[in-house]
Design a protein around this motif. Structure first.
Motif, PDB file in Angstrom:
ATOM      1  N   ASN A  34     106.271  19.336  62.296  1.00 41.25           N
ATOM      2  CA  ASN A  34     105.501  20.498  61.879  1.00 41.25           C
ATOM      3  C   ASN A  34     104.688  20.014  60.676  1.00 41.25           C
ATOM      4  O   ASN A  34     105.295  19.519  59.722  1.00 41.25           O
ATOM      5  CB  ASN A  34     106.451  21.624  61.461  1.00 41.25           C
ATOM      6  CG  ASN A  34     105.714  22.843  60.950  1.00 41.25           C
ATOM      7  OD1 ASN A  34     104.493  22.873  60.929  1.00 41.25           O
ATOM      8  ND2 ASN A  34     106.474  23.849  60.530  1.00 41.25           N
TER       9      ASN A  34
ATOM     10  N   GLY B 249     120.610  27.764  58.647  1.00 43.37           N
ATOM     11  CA  GLY B 249     119.342  27.299  59.210  1.00 43.37           C
ATOM     12  C   GLY B 249     118.920  25.941  58.676  1.00 43.37           C
ATOM     13  O   GLY B 249     119.502  25.405  57.732  1.00 43.37           O
ATOM     14  N   GLY B 250     117.880  25.407  59.310  1.00 44.70           N
ATOM     15  CA  GLY B 250     117.413  24.065  59.002  1.00 44.70           C
ATOM     16  C   GLY B 250     116.811  23.943  57.612  1.00 44.70           C
ATOM     17  O   GLY B 250     116.984  22.927  56.935  1.00 44.70           O
ATOM     18  N   GLN B 251     116.088  24.963  57.203  1.00 40.92           N
ATOM     19  CA  GLN B 251     115.418  24.924  55.896  1.00 40.92           C
ATOM     20  C   GLN B 251     116.454  24.796  54.774  1.00 40.92           C
ATOM     21  O   GLN B 251     116.310  23.988  53.865  1.00 40.92           O
ATOM     22  CB  GLN B 251     114.620  26.228  55.742  1.00 40.92           C
ATOM     23  CG  GLN B 251     114.077  26.469  54.371  1.00 40.92           C
ATOM     24  CD  GLN B 251     112.643  26.010  54.253  1.00 40.92           C
ATOM     25  OE1 GLN B 251     111.978  25.788  55.254  1.00 40.92           O
ATOM     26  NE2 GLN B 251     112.175  25.846  53.052  1.00 40.92           N
TER      27      GLN B 251
ATOM     28  N   TYR C 256     106.185  19.130  56.970  1.00 38.28           N
ATOM     29  CA  TYR C 256     106.500  20.561  56.958  1.00 38.28           C
ATOM     30  C   TYR C 256     106.325  21.165  55.560  1.00 38.28           C
ATOM     31  O   TYR C 256     106.980  20.751  54.600  1.00 38.28           O
ATOM     32  CB  TYR C 256     107.930  20.738  57.465  1.00 38.28           C
ATOM     33  CG  TYR C 256     108.471  22.136  57.393  1.00 38.28           C
ATOM     34  CD1 TYR C 256     107.691  23.239  57.728  1.00 38.28           C
ATOM     35  CD2 TYR C 256     109.792  22.361  57.009  1.00 38.28           C
ATOM     36  CE1 TYR C 256     108.209  24.514  57.669  1.00 38.28           C
ATOM     37  CE2 TYR C 256     110.313  23.640  56.953  1.00 38.28           C
ATOM     38  CZ  TYR C 256     109.506  24.708  57.282  1.00 38.28           C
ATOM     39  OH  TYR C 256     110.031  25.975  57.224  1.00 38.28           O
TER      40      TYR C 256
ATOM     41  N   SER D  96     118.333  23.363  64.142  1.00 39.75           N
ATOM     42  CA  SER D  96     118.136  24.790  63.863  1.00 39.75           C
ATOM     43  C   SER D  96     118.159  25.560  65.173  1.00 39.75           C
ATOM     44  O   SER D  96     117.768  25.028  66.221  1.00 39.75           O
ATOM     45  CB  SER D  96     116.778  24.980  63.186  1.00 39.75           C
ATOM     46  OG  SER D  96     116.398  26.324  63.223  1.00 39.75           O
TER      47      SER D  96
ATOM     48  N   ALA E 263     114.239  20.454  64.112  1.00 33.19           N
ATOM     49  CA  ALA E 263     114.196  21.914  64.303  1.00 33.19           C
ATOM     50  C   ALA E 263     113.533  22.297  65.621  1.00 33.19           C
ATOM     51  O   ALA E 263     113.858  23.326  66.210  1.00 33.19           O
ATOM     52  CB  ALA E 263     113.470  22.583  63.137  1.00 33.19           C
ATOM     53  N   TYR E 264     112.577  21.458  66.076  1.00 33.93           N
ATOM     54  CA  TYR E 264     111.883  21.764  67.335  1.00 33.93           C
ATOM     55  C   TYR E 264     112.323  20.838  68.466  1.00 33.93           C
ATOM     56  O   TYR E 264     111.863  20.983  69.589  1.00 33.93           O
ATOM     57  CB  TYR E 264     110.367  21.589  67.169  1.00 33.93           C
ATOM     58  CG  TYR E 264     109.775  22.527  66.152  1.00 33.93           C
ATOM     59  CD1 TYR E 264     109.273  23.763  66.531  1.00 33.93           C
ATOM     60  CD2 TYR E 264     109.750  22.191  64.807  1.00 33.93           C
ATOM     61  CE1 TYR E 264     108.759  24.633  65.594  1.00 33.93           C
ATOM     62  CE2 TYR E 264     109.232  23.050  63.864  1.00 33.93           C
ATOM     63  CZ  TYR E 264     108.742  24.271  64.265  1.00 33.93           C
ATOM     64  OH  TYR E 264     108.243  25.140  63.328  1.00 33.93           O
TER      65      TYR E 264
ATOM     66  N   ARG F 181     119.396  32.565  61.917  1.00 33.75           N
ATOM     67  CA  ARG F 181     119.467  31.245  61.279  1.00 33.75           C
ATOM     68  C   ARG F 181     120.780  30.536  61.593  1.00 33.75           C
ATOM     69  O   ARG F 181     121.392  29.909  60.730  1.00 33.75           O
ATOM     70  CB  ARG F 181     119.205  31.367  59.782  1.00 33.75           C
ATOM     71  CG  ARG F 181     117.780  31.842  59.530  1.00 33.75           C
ATOM     72  CD  ARG F 181     117.241  31.394  58.227  1.00 33.75           C
ATOM     73  NE  ARG F 181     115.960  30.753  58.375  1.00 33.75           N
ATOM     74  CZ  ARG F 181     115.066  30.722  57.398  1.00 33.75           C
ATOM     75  NH1 ARG F 181     115.315  31.282  56.255  1.00 33.75           N
ATOM     76  NH2 ARG F 181     113.940  30.091  57.579  1.00 33.75           N
TER      77      ARG F 181
ATOM     78  N   ASP G 213     114.716  15.847  60.848  1.00 33.59           N
ATOM     79  CA  ASP G 213     114.738  17.296  61.037  1.00 33.59           C
ATOM     80  C   ASP G 213     114.258  17.582  62.458  1.00 33.59           C
ATOM     81  O   ASP G 213     113.075  17.455  62.762  1.00 33.59           O
ATOM     82  CB  ASP G 213     113.822  17.951  59.998  1.00 33.59           C
ATOM     83  CG  ASP G 213     113.784  19.474  60.121  1.00 33.59           C
ATOM     84  OD1 ASP G 213     114.274  20.018  61.130  1.00 33.59           O
ATOM     85  OD2 ASP G 213     113.251  20.119  59.205  1.00 33.59           O
TER      86      ASP G 213
ATOM     87  N   SER H 265     116.530  28.472  65.190  1.00 36.44           N
ATOM     88  CA  SER H 265     115.422  29.421  65.042  1.00 36.44           C
ATOM     89  C   SER H 265     114.449  29.341  66.216  1.00 36.44           C
ATOM     90  O   SER H 265     114.016  30.353  66.741  1.00 36.44           O
ATOM     91  CB  SER H 265     114.670  29.144  63.744  1.00 36.44           C
ATOM     92  OG  SER H 265     115.485  29.483  62.650  1.00 36.44           O
ATOM     93  N   LYS H 266     114.111  28.110  66.623  1.00 30.92           N
ATOM     94  CA  LYS H 266     113.076  27.986  67.642  1.00 30.92           C
ATOM     95  C   LYS H 266     113.637  28.155  69.052  1.00 30.92           C
ATOM     96  O   LYS H 266     112.911  28.135  70.031  1.00 30.92           O
ATOM     97  CB  LYS H 266     112.340  26.636  67.510  1.00 30.92           C
ATOM     98  CG  LYS H 266     111.957  26.292  66.090  1.00 30.92           C
ATOM     99  CD  LYS H 266     111.068  27.324  65.425  1.00 30.92           C
ATOM    100  CE  LYS H 266     111.012  27.074  63.925  1.00 30.92           C
ATOM    101  NZ  LYS H 266     110.138  28.015  63.208  1.00 30.92           N
TER     102      LYS H 266
ATOM    103  N   TYR I 135     109.072  22.162  53.048  1.00 30.90           N
ATOM    104  CA  TYR I 135     109.809  21.202  52.209  1.00 30.90           C
ATOM    105  C   TYR I 135     109.305  21.232  50.763  1.00 30.90           C
ATOM    106  O   TYR I 135     110.057  20.959  49.835  1.00 30.90           O
ATOM    107  CB  TYR I 135     109.601  19.767  52.710  1.00 30.90           C
ATOM    108  CG  TYR I 135     110.157  19.435  54.062  1.00 30.90           C
ATOM    109  CD1 TYR I 135     111.294  20.058  54.551  1.00 30.90           C
ATOM    110  CD2 TYR I 135     109.547  18.466  54.859  1.00 30.90           C
ATOM    111  CE1 TYR I 135     111.795  19.741  55.800  1.00 30.90           C
ATOM    112  CE2 TYR I 135     110.047  18.132  56.100  1.00 30.90           C
ATOM    113  CZ  TYR I 135     111.161  18.773  56.569  1.00 30.90           C
ATOM    114  OH  TYR I 135     111.654  18.451  57.791  1.00 30.90           O
TER     115      TYR I 135
ATOM    116  N   SER J 242     110.180  15.122  60.109  1.00 34.76           N
ATOM    117  CA  SER J 242     110.504  16.166  61.083  1.00 34.76           C
ATOM    118  C   SER J 242     110.010  15.642  62.437  1.00 34.76           C
ATOM    119  O   SER J 242     108.956  15.025  62.538  1.00 34.76           O
ATOM    120  CB  SER J 242     109.898  17.512  60.720  1.00 34.76           C
ATOM    121  OG  SER J 242     108.493  17.461  60.638  1.00 34.76           O
TER     122      SER J 242
HETATM  123  N1  PLP Z   1     112.319  22.449  59.839  1.00 32.16           N
HETATM  124  C1  PLP Z   1     111.066  22.498  60.313  1.00 32.16           C
HETATM  125  C2  PLP Z   1     110.330  21.220  60.551  1.00 32.16           C
HETATM  126  C3  PLP Z   1     110.450  23.738  60.555  1.00 32.16           C
HETATM  127  O1  PLP Z   1     109.187  23.808  60.985  1.00 32.16           O
HETATM  128  C4  PLP Z   1     111.160  24.924  60.322  1.00 32.16           C
HETATM  129  C5  PLP Z   1     110.575  26.262  60.552  1.00 32.16           C
HETATM  130  O2  PLP Z   1     109.443  26.505  60.727  1.00 32.16           O
HETATM  131  C6  PLP Z   1     112.445  24.828  59.834  1.00 32.16           C
HETATM  132  C7  PLP Z   1     113.022  23.570  59.597  1.00 32.16           C
HETATM  133  C8  PLP Z   1     113.195  26.073  59.486  1.00 32.16           C
HETATM  134  O3  PLP Z   1     114.345  26.187  60.189  1.00 32.16           O
HETATM  135  P1  PLP Z   1     115.286  27.447  59.924  1.00 32.16           P
HETATM  136  O4  PLP Z   1     114.549  28.657  60.421  1.00 32.16           O
HETATM  137  O5  PLP Z   1     116.499  27.123  60.716  1.00 32.16           O
HETATM  138  O6  PLP Z   1     115.547  27.498  58.454  1.00 32.16           O
END
Ligand code: PLP
Length: 374
Positions: A194, A111-113, A142, A251, A224-225, A261, A222, A253-254, A145, A190
């Motif tokens: 976020n 996943g992105g995180q 975000y 990512s 992710a969205y 992930r 990033d 996830s969204k 981070y 990001s």
């Molecule tokens: N990056 C940003 C900007 C996010 O808002 C989020 C999740 O809310 C993530 C990464 C997390 O991504 P992942 O669920 O793939 O770890």
């Protein structure tokens, strides 16, 4: 008597009573304590039956095929992840955007995180040439981070410029005159952002890439969205961005698979934009007499509210709203790494609108009445 476990510095970091850990605990217990809570705090994407059906059918097909099941469950992958997936993604990005990529440019992460955590700690922290930090050229950023840095003082940041728009909207724009600190190891954004739902313009991203390159450091983007997937980027005037100085974090996830992930799919951006507009309209109505600006929703699925006359800190507003059954995210923790205090950082909250219409309307009503009382 049990001997207490002695924690390393790393262990202490992750068990610390930081505001963010506390907030996360609080959010986690909120639903358990009040099952009727209006959950406008989370980053979980809305459920889309057609997407869920597709995931289910695909999983059933995989499970019905012994070779696929074995490949999925019974095999270690190399450190960069499954080669076929990496080749597929490289080909897709080359075809869609003309980016000069091969499977060698791509690694799979959980996943992105976790991708951010690995990259950030590879670049910043204590090194042979001193202590380095990740620099956010624009906060709020975000919340996730804030805790990834293993060493202290891991981030620095700059304030954005506030652009007031028509219809009670506002927008954060990059302050191009802001200085990038000497100890920056990388710039990071990001996009969409976020918590604000801001999408930095192509020109702003190019500017940052140029500034980073001139300093010999990378730009972390990033997405992710954003683009290429799940593509929750509403306007036609911003595009996907990559260069050989950019580390792009993606990512799944969204897309609708936060539990895995990993994986990929493209979402219909125009549907989500309509939901954003509905959320703005409902809030406008509920907050008619209250000084409030909403960050122009350009991407992701959050509304970022700026309440310039808020008589308490947003953290206190969060507690009052929670007491009335509405869970949001207070804005304070997203202004990561700012050197100077800034009133604005206590005047913002984030609402997720990836919920059904009835919940949205109830949430707007709770917010309106709580703010009016204040
Ligand atoms: N990056 C940003 C900007 C996010 O808002 C989020 C999740 O809310 C993530 C990464 C997390 O991504 P992942 O669920 O793939 O770890």
């Amino acid at each position: 008597m049990k001997t207490p476990i002695k924690l390393s510095q790393y262990g202490q970091h992750y068990s610390s009573d930081s505001g963010i850990v506390e907030l996360m605990d609080d959010l986690g217990s909120a639903l358990r304590d009040n099952p009727q809570m209006l959950m406008m705090a989370g980053g979980t994407p809305a459920r889309i039956p057609a997407a869920e059906q597709l995931f289910q059918t695909t999983l059933q097909q995989l499970a019905a095929d012994p070779a696929s099941t074995q490949a999925l469950l019974g095999r270690y992958q190399g450190p960069k992840g499954d080669l076929a997936v990496r080749e597929l993604l490289a080909t897709q990005l080359r075809e869609d955007y003309g980016w000069d990529l091969t499977a060698d440019n791509i690694a799979l992460t959980n996943g992105g995180q976790s991708a951010f955590s690995i990259v950030a700690n590879m670049l910043a922290g204590e090194g042979s040439n001193g202590s380095k930090r990740i620099h956010f050229p624009l906060v709020p950023e975000y919340l996730g981070y804030a805790d990834v840095g293993i060493s202290k003082n891991f981030f620095s940041s700059a304030r954005p410029q506030l652009q007031l728009l028509d219809d009670g909207l506002f927008k954060y724009t990059l302050d191009r005159s802001a200085v990038i600190p000497q100890d920056a190891a990388a710039l990071c954004i990001s996009r969409p952002t976020n918590p604000s739902g801001n999408v930095l313009t192509d020109d702003e991203v190019r500017f940052l890439d140029g500034a980073a390159r001139a300093r010999g450091i990378p730009l972390i983007v990033d997405a992710a969205y954003g683009l290429p997937f799940p593509a929750l980027q509403y306007g036609d005037d911003t595009s996907a961005y990559w260069s050989d100085n950019v580390i792009l974090l993606l990512s799944l996830s969204k897309v609708g698979m936060p539990g895995t992930r990993s994986g990929f799919l493209v979402a219909a951006a125009d549907l989500i934009e309509a939901k954003a507009l509905k959320a703005v309209a409902l809030l406008r109505e509920a907050l008619r007499d209250i000084p409030c600006h909403i960050h122009k929703p350009e991407g992701a699925f959050f509304l970022w509210l700026w309440l310039p006359s808020l008589p308490v800190r947003s953290e206190q507003l969060y507690r009052q709203l929670k007491h009335h059954g509405l869970l949001v995210i207070p804005g304070e923790n997203s202004f990561i790494g700012l050197a100077e205090p800034w009133d604005h950082s206590h005047q913002c909250i984030r609402l997720s609108y990836a919920v059904d219409d009835a919940m949205l309307a109830q949430a707007a009503a709770v917010l309106g009445s709580t703010l009016k009382k204040l």
